[in-house]
Design a protein around this motif. Structure first.
Motif, PDB file in Angstrom:
ATOM      1  N   MET A   1       0.821  -1.191   0.000  1.00 31.82           N
ATOM      2  CA  MET A   1       0.000   0.000   0.000  1.00 31.82           C
ATOM      3  C   MET A   1       0.869   1.261   0.000  1.00 31.82           C
ATOM      4  SD  MET A   1      -3.310   0.691   2.407  1.00 31.82           S
ATOM      5  CE  MET A   1      -2.551  -0.147   3.758  1.00 31.82           C
ATOM      6  N   GLU A   2       1.986   1.222   0.747  1.00 35.43           N
ATOM      7  CA  GLU A   2       2.883   2.374   0.784  1.00 35.43           C
ATOM      8  C   GLU A   2       3.511   2.628  -0.588  1.00 35.43           C
ATOM      9  OE1 GLU A   2       2.871   0.010   3.081  1.00 35.43           O
ATOM     10  OE2 GLU A   2       2.354   1.060   4.931  1.00 35.43           O
ATOM     11  N   GLN A   3       3.754   1.555  -1.328  1.00 36.62           N
ATOM     12  CA  GLN A   3       4.340   1.700  -2.665  1.00 36.62           C
ATOM     13  C   GLN A   3       3.373   2.455  -3.583  1.00 36.62           C
ATOM     14  OE1 GLN A   3       5.730  -1.989  -4.292  1.00 36.62           O
ATOM     15  NE2 GLN A   3       6.393  -1.074  -6.204  1.00 36.62           N
ATOM     16  N   PHE A   4       2.084   2.136  -3.503  1.00 37.77           N
ATOM     17  CA  PHE A   4       1.088   2.839  -4.316  1.00 37.77           C
ATOM     18  C   PHE A   4       0.985   4.293  -3.869  1.00 37.77           C
ATOM     19  CE2 PHE A   4      -3.094   4.286  -5.617  1.00 37.77           C
ATOM     20  CZ  PHE A   4      -3.154   3.851  -6.940  1.00 37.77           C
ATOM     21  N   ALA A   5       1.037   4.526  -2.560  1.00 33.32           N
ATOM     22  CA  ALA A   5       0.980   5.896  -2.040  1.00 33.32           C
ATOM     23  C   ALA A   5       2.152   6.710  -2.560  1.00 33.32           C
ATOM     24  CB  ALA A   5       0.967   5.890  -0.514  1.00 33.32           C
ATOM     25  N   LEU A  76      -5.579   8.697 -13.314  1.00 35.79           N
ATOM     26  CA  LEU A  76      -6.185   8.637 -11.993  1.00 35.79           C
ATOM     27  C   LEU A  76      -7.527   9.369 -11.984  1.00 35.79           C
ATOM     28  CD1 LEU A  76      -5.660   7.800  -8.976  1.00 35.79           C
ATOM     29  CD2 LEU A  76      -4.909  10.164  -8.657  1.00 35.79           C
ATOM     30  N   CYS A  77      -8.534   8.720 -11.424  1.00 36.21           N
ATOM     31  CA  CYS A  77      -9.853   9.349 -11.311  1.00 36.21           C
ATOM     32  C   CYS A  77     -10.256   9.385  -9.834  1.00 36.21           C
ATOM     33  CB  CYS A  77     -10.889   8.579 -12.137  1.00 36.21           C
ATOM     34  SG  CYS A  77     -11.310   6.951 -11.468  1.00 36.21           S
ATOM     35  N   PRO A  78     -11.270  10.168  -9.504  1.00 39.70           N
ATOM     36  CA  PRO A  78     -11.717  10.246  -8.104  1.00 39.70           C
ATOM     37  C   PRO A  78     -12.165   8.893  -7.540  1.00 39.70           C
ATOM     38  CG  PRO A  78     -12.610  12.080  -9.354  1.00 39.70           C
ATOM     39  CD  PRO A  78     -11.952  11.162 -10.347  1.00 39.70           C
ATOM     40  N   HIS A  79     -12.702   8.020  -8.400  1.00 41.89           N
ATOM     41  CA  HIS A  79     -13.156   6.702  -7.940  1.00 41.89           C
ATOM     42  C   HIS A  79     -11.970   5.849  -7.487  1.00 41.89           C
ATOM     43  CE1 HIS A  79     -15.919   8.041 -11.256  1.00 41.89           C
ATOM     44  NE2 HIS A  79     -16.689   8.096 -10.175  1.00 41.89           N
ATOM     45  N   GLN A  80     -10.881   5.912  -8.259  1.00 43.27           N
ATOM     46  CA  GLN A  80      -9.681   5.175  -7.872  1.00 43.27           C
ATOM     47  C   GLN A  80      -9.132   5.719  -6.557  1.00 43.27           C
ATOM     48  OE1 GLN A  80      -7.532   5.941 -11.523  1.00 43.27           O
ATOM     49  NE2 GLN A  80      -7.623   3.784 -12.081  1.00 43.27           N
ATOM     50  N   LEU A  81      -9.082   7.025  -6.442  1.00 46.08           N
ATOM     51  CA  LEU A  81      -8.550   7.636  -5.229  1.00 46.08           C
ATOM     52  C   LEU A  81      -9.431   7.313  -4.024  1.00 46.08           C
ATOM     53  CD1 LEU A  81      -6.325   9.243  -3.978  1.00 46.08           C
ATOM     54  CD2 LEU A  81      -7.529  11.333  -4.586  1.00 46.08           C
ATOM     55  N   ALA A  82     -10.758   7.368  -4.203  1.00 47.18           N
ATOM     56  CA  ALA A  82     -11.670   7.045  -3.097  1.00 47.18           C
ATOM     57  C   ALA A  82     -11.483   5.600  -2.648  1.00 47.18           C
ATOM     58  CB  ALA A  82     -13.117   7.289  -3.525  1.00 47.18           C
ATOM     59  N   THR A  83     -11.285   4.692  -3.601  1.00 43.46           N
ATOM     60  CA  THR A  83     -11.049   3.289  -3.264  1.00 43.46           C
ATOM     61  C   THR A  83      -9.751   3.139  -2.494  1.00 43.46           C
ATOM     62  OG1 THR A  83     -12.301   2.535  -5.189  1.00 43.46           O
ATOM     63  CG2 THR A  83     -10.731   0.967  -4.226  1.00 43.46           C
ATOM     64  N   PHE A  84      -8.696   3.803  -2.970  1.00 44.57           N
ATOM     65  CA  PHE A  84      -7.416   3.742  -2.261  1.00 44.57           C
ATOM     66  C   PHE A  84      -7.550   4.305  -0.848  1.00 44.57           C
ATOM     67  CE2 PHE A  84      -3.314   5.648  -1.061  1.00 44.57           C
ATOM     68  CZ  PHE A  84      -2.608   4.469  -0.888  1.00 44.57           C
ATOM     69  N   LEU A  85      -8.245   5.420  -0.698  1.00 45.69           N
ATOM     70  CA  LEU A  85      -8.434   6.023   0.621  1.00 45.69           C
ATOM     71  C   LEU A  85      -9.158   5.061   1.561  1.00 45.69           C
ATOM     72  CD1 LEU A  85      -9.439   9.659  -0.401  1.00 45.69           C
ATOM     73  CD2 LEU A  85      -7.256   8.926   0.595  1.00 45.69           C
ATOM     74  N   SER A  86     -10.122   4.331   1.022  1.00 45.48           N
ATOM     75  CA  SER A  86     -10.868   3.373   1.827  1.00 45.48           C
ATOM     76  C   SER A  86      -9.958   2.244   2.316  1.00 45.48           C
ATOM     77  CB  SER A  86     -12.030   2.808   1.013  1.00 45.48           C
ATOM     78  OG  SER A  86     -12.790   1.929   1.796  1.00 45.48           O
ATOM     79  N   VAL A  87      -9.131   1.709   1.428  1.00 50.47           N
ATOM     80  CA  VAL A  87      -8.200   0.646   1.821  1.00 50.47           C
ATOM     81  C   VAL A  87      -7.156   1.200   2.794  1.00 50.47           C
ATOM     82  CG1 VAL A  87      -6.445  -0.972   0.978  1.00 50.47           C
ATOM     83  CG2 VAL A  87      -8.583  -0.679  -0.289  1.00 50.47           C
ATOM     84  N   TRP A  88      -6.619   2.375   2.489  1.00 52.92           N
ATOM     85  CA  TRP A  88      -5.603   3.010   3.341  1.00 52.92           C
ATOM     86  C   TRP A  88      -6.138   3.212   4.759  1.00 52.92           C
ATOM     87  CZ3 TRP A  88      -0.526   4.559   2.632  1.00 52.92           C
ATOM     88  CH2 TRP A  88       0.001   5.466   3.561  1.00 52.92           C
ATOM     89  N   SER A  89      -7.389   3.655   4.853  1.00 55.61           N
ATOM     90  CA  SER A  89      -7.973   3.987   6.160  1.00 55.61           C
ATOM     91  C   SER A  89      -8.192   2.760   7.044  1.00 55.61           C
ATOM     92  CB  SER A  89      -9.296   4.733   5.978  1.00 55.61           C
ATOM     93  OG  SER A  89     -10.303   3.845   5.498  1.00 55.61           O
ATOM     94  N   GLN A  90      -8.099   1.579   6.470  1.00 55.57           N
ATOM     95  CA  GLN A  90      -8.269   0.364   7.265  1.00 55.57           C
ATOM     96  C   GLN A  90      -7.079   0.119   8.192  1.00 55.57           C
ATOM     97  OE1 GLN A  90      -9.225  -2.768   4.455  1.00 55.57           O
ATOM     98  NE2 GLN A  90     -10.905  -1.568   3.611  1.00 55.57           N
ATOM     99  N   SER A  91      -5.921   0.736   7.877  1.00 53.88           N
ATOM    100  CA  SER A  91      -4.751   0.527   8.736  1.00 53.88           C
ATOM    101  C   SER A  91      -3.984   1.808   9.066  1.00 53.88           C
ATOM    102  CB  SER A  91      -3.795  -0.472   8.074  1.00 53.88           C
ATOM    103  OG  SER A  91      -3.337   0.037   6.839  1.00 53.88           O
ATOM    104  N   LYS A  92      -4.300   2.900   8.396  1.00 54.45           N
ATOM    105  CA  LYS A  92      -3.579   4.162   8.612  1.00 54.45           C
ATOM    106  C   LYS A  92      -4.576   5.320   8.576  1.00 54.45           C
ATOM    107  CE  LYS A  92       0.515   2.480   6.090  1.00 54.45           C
ATOM    108  NZ  LYS A  92       0.764   1.468   7.047  1.00 54.45           N
ATOM    109  N   THR A  93      -4.123   6.479   9.009  1.00 53.34           N
ATOM    110  CA  THR A  93      -5.016   7.635   8.980  1.00 53.34           C
ATOM    111  C   THR A  93      -4.937   8.330   7.619  1.00 53.34           C
ATOM    112  OG1 THR A  93      -3.371   9.220   9.782  1.00 53.34           O
ATOM    113  CG2 THR A  93      -4.660   8.022  11.455  1.00 53.34           C
TER     114      THR A  93
END
Length: 125
Positions: A1-5, A76-93
């Motif tokens: 996940m950090e690599q994608f970030a 990159l579209c907002p849908h991709q970013l929203a999905t990433f934010l959702s996955v990211w938020s499961q373990s990080k702020t």
């Protein structure tokens, strides 16, 4: 996940108006709870986003440019970013991601989470 970030931050700097717009729209979709079934399996993140119909998102952590969305955007579209934010938020702020993104855009240095990932990988060689 950090690599994608790290890829996201380096490829889409917030000094660009369009990138800030994508971030704003992605955050809105995420905060409104429009992301459903977002999860990570291996190096792939998937999710569905409710936005004028259901959008299907696939994110490739290792090769960000292979990520795609059923909305038809080629970058990159907002849908991709929203999905990433959702996955990211499961373990990080979310704040840690946004702060790192802003820092990269203003100071042109890698965020600490990306630096830690690179350091960890180099220790494994």
């Amino acid at each position: 996940m950090e690599q994608f970030a790290a890829w996201l931050i380096n490829t889409y700097p917030l000094t660009n108006d369009n990138n800030r717009k994508i971030l704003k729209e992605g955050l809105k979709l995420f905060r409104q709870g429009n992301v459903i079934h977002a999860y990570q399996e291996g190096s792939v993140m998937t999710g569905k986003v409710q936005d004028n119909g259901q959008k299907h998102v696939l994110l490739d952590e290792e090769i960000g440019d292979l990520s795609r969305c059923s909305c038809g955007e080629t970058t990159l579209c907002p849908h991709q970013l929203a999905t990433f934010l959702s996955v990211w938020s499961q373990s990080k702020t979310i704040a840690s991601l946004i702060d790192g993104w802003k820092e990269q855009s203003t100071d042109n240095i890698l965020p600490t989470f990306a630096s830690a990932k690179i350091k960890k990988e180099s220790n494994n060689l």
